[in-house]
Structure formats: C-alpha cells, structure tokens
Write an enzyme that holds these catalytic residues in place. Structure first.
Site, PDB file in Angstrom:
ATOM      1  N   LYS A 178       0.847  -1.185   0.000  1.00  0.00           N
ATOM      2  CA  LYS A 178       0.000   0.000   0.000  1.00  0.00           C
ATOM      3  C   LYS A 178       0.885   1.238   0.000  1.00  0.00           C
ATOM      4  O   LYS A 178       1.971   1.221   0.577  1.00  0.00           O
ATOM      5  CB  LYS A 178      -0.922  -0.006   1.227  1.00  0.00           C
ATOM      6  CG  LYS A 178      -1.921  -1.157   1.263  1.00  0.00           C
ATOM      7  CD  LYS A 178      -2.975  -1.037   0.174  1.00  0.00           C
ATOM      8  CE  LYS A 178      -4.016  -2.146   0.278  1.00  0.00           C
ATOM      9  NZ  LYS A 178      -5.053  -2.027  -0.763  1.00  0.00           N
ATOM     10  N   HIS A 217      -6.619 -13.975  -8.045  1.00  0.00           N
ATOM     11  CA  HIS A 217      -7.328 -12.807  -7.524  1.00  0.00           C
ATOM     12  C   HIS A 217      -8.640 -12.674  -8.283  1.00  0.00           C
ATOM     13  O   HIS A 217      -8.691 -12.923  -9.483  1.00  0.00           O
ATOM     14  CB  HIS A 217      -6.484 -11.540  -7.669  1.00  0.00           C
ATOM     15  CG  HIS A 217      -6.967 -10.423  -6.806  1.00  0.00           C
ATOM     16  ND1 HIS A 217      -8.023  -9.620  -7.158  1.00  0.00           N
ATOM     17  CD2 HIS A 217      -6.567 -10.000  -5.579  1.00  0.00           C
ATOM     18  CE1 HIS A 217      -8.245  -8.734  -6.194  1.00  0.00           C
ATOM     19  NE2 HIS A 217      -7.377  -8.948  -5.223  1.00  0.00           N
TER      20      HIS A 217
END
EC number: 4.1.1.39
Length: 459
Positions: free
Chosen positions: A166, A287
């Site tokens: 992040k 994913h």
C-alpha cells in the site's frame, strides 16, 4: 415454443444421475418472466444451454438428442431449477483431450443469462463426476508447498501472515521495495495489489530486482524464508509469460519463493490455465477482482462466490481470495466459510450437492479486505482453523509503529486464537498486538468494549 417434452425429464433422480457419472449437474435460482410457465421456461433454458434453439431445426438427429441437457428437478416456489449436462457436450482440448472452464461457462452460464423469457437465473452450485474431475488440471502447488519453504509442518502448518503493498498505486520502485522490506521483517507473504503491474512510474524491470533485494535482506536479517506474489495479469498471454519469465530470472535461486498472481475473473479462465500450465512449479494466486458484479447477493444473475471458488480449484488455482466472511470490509457473512471448505477439503456438501475431489490438490483460502489483528481471532473462530493466507494491507501498513510491527501483530492474533486466550488479556503480554488496539481504535471499541479500561495504552 414449448420444448419441455424434449429438454425436461422430471422422472430422473439426482441419485441416479450421480451414480451414472456421465453428467455435470447444475442448480440455479431461476424465475421466468411474467406470462411464461416455469417448466416451459426451464426447458428453453436447457435447450439454449445445449443442443437447441427457439425452433425445431431439420439437422437434428437422434445422436444430437442424446446429448441434450435435461431439466430434472424444479420447485417454482423456491425458484429451484436443476439441469443435467452430459459430459460429452463440453469442449475438449485438441492437444491433450482435457476439459476447459471456458466451455463449462459458455454452456452453463452463457446465452441463458440473456434469454427473453427468463427474469433471472443464478447458478448456486454444481456437481462434477469423477470422470470430469480427472479431466481438469487442478492445482500443481498448494499451501503445503509454502509451509515447507517457511520451515513448518506440511500438515496444519498454520497461518501465513501476508500483506498487500500500500498505497495501491503511486509508489515508485525504491519506495515500493522499501515497503516490502519493512513488512518482511515481521511477516511472511507479500502480494501485488491487483492494479500494480508495469506502470510508467514503476516499471517491472526496475521494481522486481529491487523487491528481490529486499527479500534477500529480510531473509538474512530474520533467518526466515519470505514469499512474494507477483501480478502477471495482462491482456496478452505472451505478455503474461514475459513478465513471469523476467521475474523468475530476477529471483534466480529463490524463484521457488515467487508466486504468480492472476486476476482470474477479469482475465478469464484462459489466463488462469496459461499460468497453471506454463508455470507448474509456481504457486498460482487467483485474484477475483470484479467478481461481485455477478456473485453479489444483490445480483440475481450469474453465479455465486461459492461457484467461483469451486471453479478455481478445477482450473488449478493454488489459492483464491474468498472474502472475509463478514469480519472485514468486503461484502459477506459468516456462512461464506463454505467457500473455503469446498476448496480446501477432500469432500464437502455445498448448498445443493456433495462433491468428492478424488485426490485433486486443495486450493488455499486467501483472506483479504479490511482485516487487521483485532478482527482475526473472531475470523479464525468462525472458520475453525488458521490454515490460510491473510493479506492485510491496512492492517500492516496502518499499524501505529511500523509495517513489521503490524505483521507481528497479525501473527500474535493467530497465536491468541490458537491458545484460546481472551484478546485483551493476550495484549498485556504481546506488545505489537496491544498496539493494534491503538492503531485501530474504532475496531477495538466495537469488538472489545471496555478495552481502554482493561488495557493500559502502551507508552
């Protein structure tokens, strides 16, 4: 045109169809549009999903009729429609005769989703006989391979503490690699966030060697193996392979610690199969970004998250995201643990069907989306075990002390649950876990009322 005489046979029993081993069975929640009878609409659905169309055609012969999909069960009140699809309907590879997920989707969830006489139809479960299971690839690697690299038992090796780099986008190569290093000092596993790839401000040819350098430094300093899941998603399969090949070369002797992440919903089953077949020695990380467009309970078309998870194991995913079961920020509830059980167990009874996997390797549940150390004990209690990968982005990089401390707090949360301890009491003797209460005070207030009085904040 009423096609129920040909495409429906309600005398067939599910037990007989399963015993015969020649059909894939699919269960849907189906509602016809006003003015259409249920069985007639169901038969039209089966026709469109197999050998038929909206009129009789002169080219149909008796062999064709032998591979018709058949409605074998309906319950209009509960919108329950079940269809048996002969295995021979499904497309096979020219190269090796194996089944393909693209064909499964085309038939069972293809044109039937846009039919004029169907208000909605959503697949809630499906059953594959042994012959079908053996014709799909299944995983080549599973969580036991990761446990082995981490120096753990290959059975019940436990929680793998992971994160997502992040912020999601905007980090240049050096800050990206530094963020990886800082987490690896306390954790096990890092994944690319799904949009991270080869952006102009972070080209892969600069990022990947730096990430590997961070991994080596962290392994040297901690004495522990580390794992990285790299996003190789691309429109072109050759581009996928170019990214994968570059990373394997960059990681060199530690290439076994490299997983490949593929956005399987937006990229499609061909992308998953390409990665599974071209790189059988790597852990394949599925994913599922975008899946909520069809799997959300608010959508009455498509298929459920349970169906998606089950398909991922057939395709060969080593691990797939299964949400947070109501404990994180993603849509879901406690009962979503079925998505984990169907992919990790040798057999499981789902919403409709009991499925045996006949030795196919398991697929790891990957837990991600708003998770942190405070939410994990309840999550593990609901799931009943901790044999998962958890990628906590904010839960690591939002920790008040450091990403490494965030990683340690995640590990301590698992140890807390495993010990059967009260989390607030556990925090008294586990510093990073205690600091998670201060890092995420809103969660702490909601989950552990009174913690401020019971737990003296760390200085």
């Amino acid at each position: 045109m009423d096609q129920s005489n040909r495409y429906a046979d309600l005398s067939l029993t599910e037990a007989e169809l399963i015993a015969g081993g020649q059909h894939i069975l699919c269960a849907y929640k189906m509602k016809p549009k006003a003015g259409h009878r249920y069985l007639e609409a169901a038969a039209h659905f089966a026709a469109e999903s197999s050998t038929g169309t909206n009129v009789e055609v002169c080219t149909t012969d008796e062999f064709t009729k032998g591979v018709d999909a058949l409605v074998y069960h309906i319950d209009e009140a509960s919108e329950d429609m079940r269809i048996a699809y002969p295995l021979d309907l499904f497309d096979r590879n020219m190269t090796d005769g194996r089944m393909m997920m693209a064909s499964f989707l085309t038939l069972t969830i293809g044109n039937n989703q846009g039919m004029g006489d169907i208000e909605h139809a959503k697949m809630v479960d499906f059953y594959v006989p042994r012959r079908g299971i053996e014709l799909f690839d299944g995983p080549s690697k599973d969580i036991s391979d990761l446990w082995r690299m981490l120096g753990r038992p290959v059975k019940d090796g436990g929680y793998i503490a992971g994160t997502i780099i992040k912020p999601k986008l905007g980090l240049r190569p050096e800050p990206f690699a530094r963020a990886a290093y800082e987490f690896w000092l306390g954790g096990d596993f890092i994944k690319n966030d799904e949009p991270q790839g080869n952006q102009v401000f972070a080209p892969l040819k600069k990022v990947i060697p730096l990430v590997y350098d961070s991994m080596k430094r962290a392994m040297d300093e901690t004495g522990e193996a580390k794992l990285f899941s790299m996003n190789i998603t691309a429109d072109d399969h050759f581009e996928m392979c170019a990214r994968a090949d570059f990373a394997l070369e960059a990681f060199g002797p530690d290439a076994d610690k490299l997983a490949f992440l593929v956005d399987g919903y937006v990229g499609g089953p061909g992308m998953i199969t390409t990665a599974r077949r071209q790189y059988p020695n790597q852990y394949l990380h599925y994913h599922r970004a975008g899946h909520g467009a069809v799997t959300s309970p608010s959508s009455k078309r498509g298929y459920t998250a349970y169906v998606l998870a089950k398909m991922s194991r057939l395709q060969g995913a080593s691990g797939i995201h299964v949400g947070t079961m109501g404990y994180g920020k993603m849509e879901g509830d406690k009962d979503d643990r079925a998505c984990a059980y169907i992919i990790e167990r040798d057999s499981y009874t789902g919403p409709v069907y009991h499925q045996e996997w006949y030795g196919m390797k398991p697929t790891t549940p990957i837990i991600s989306g708003g998770m942190n150390a405070l939410r994990l004990p309840g999550f593990f209690e609901n799931l009943g075990h901790g044999n998962v990968i958890n990628t906590a982005g904010g839960g690591a990089y939002g920790h008040i002390d450091s990403p490494a401390a965030g990683a340690r707090s995640l590990r301590q949360a698992y140890d807390c649950w495993k010990a059967g301890a009260d989390p607030v009491e556990w925090a008294r003797d586990h510093y990073e876990f205690a600091r998670a209460f201060e890092s995420f005070p809103q969660d702490a207030d909601q989950l552990y009322p009174g913690w401020r009085h019971k737990l003296r904040p760390a200085a």
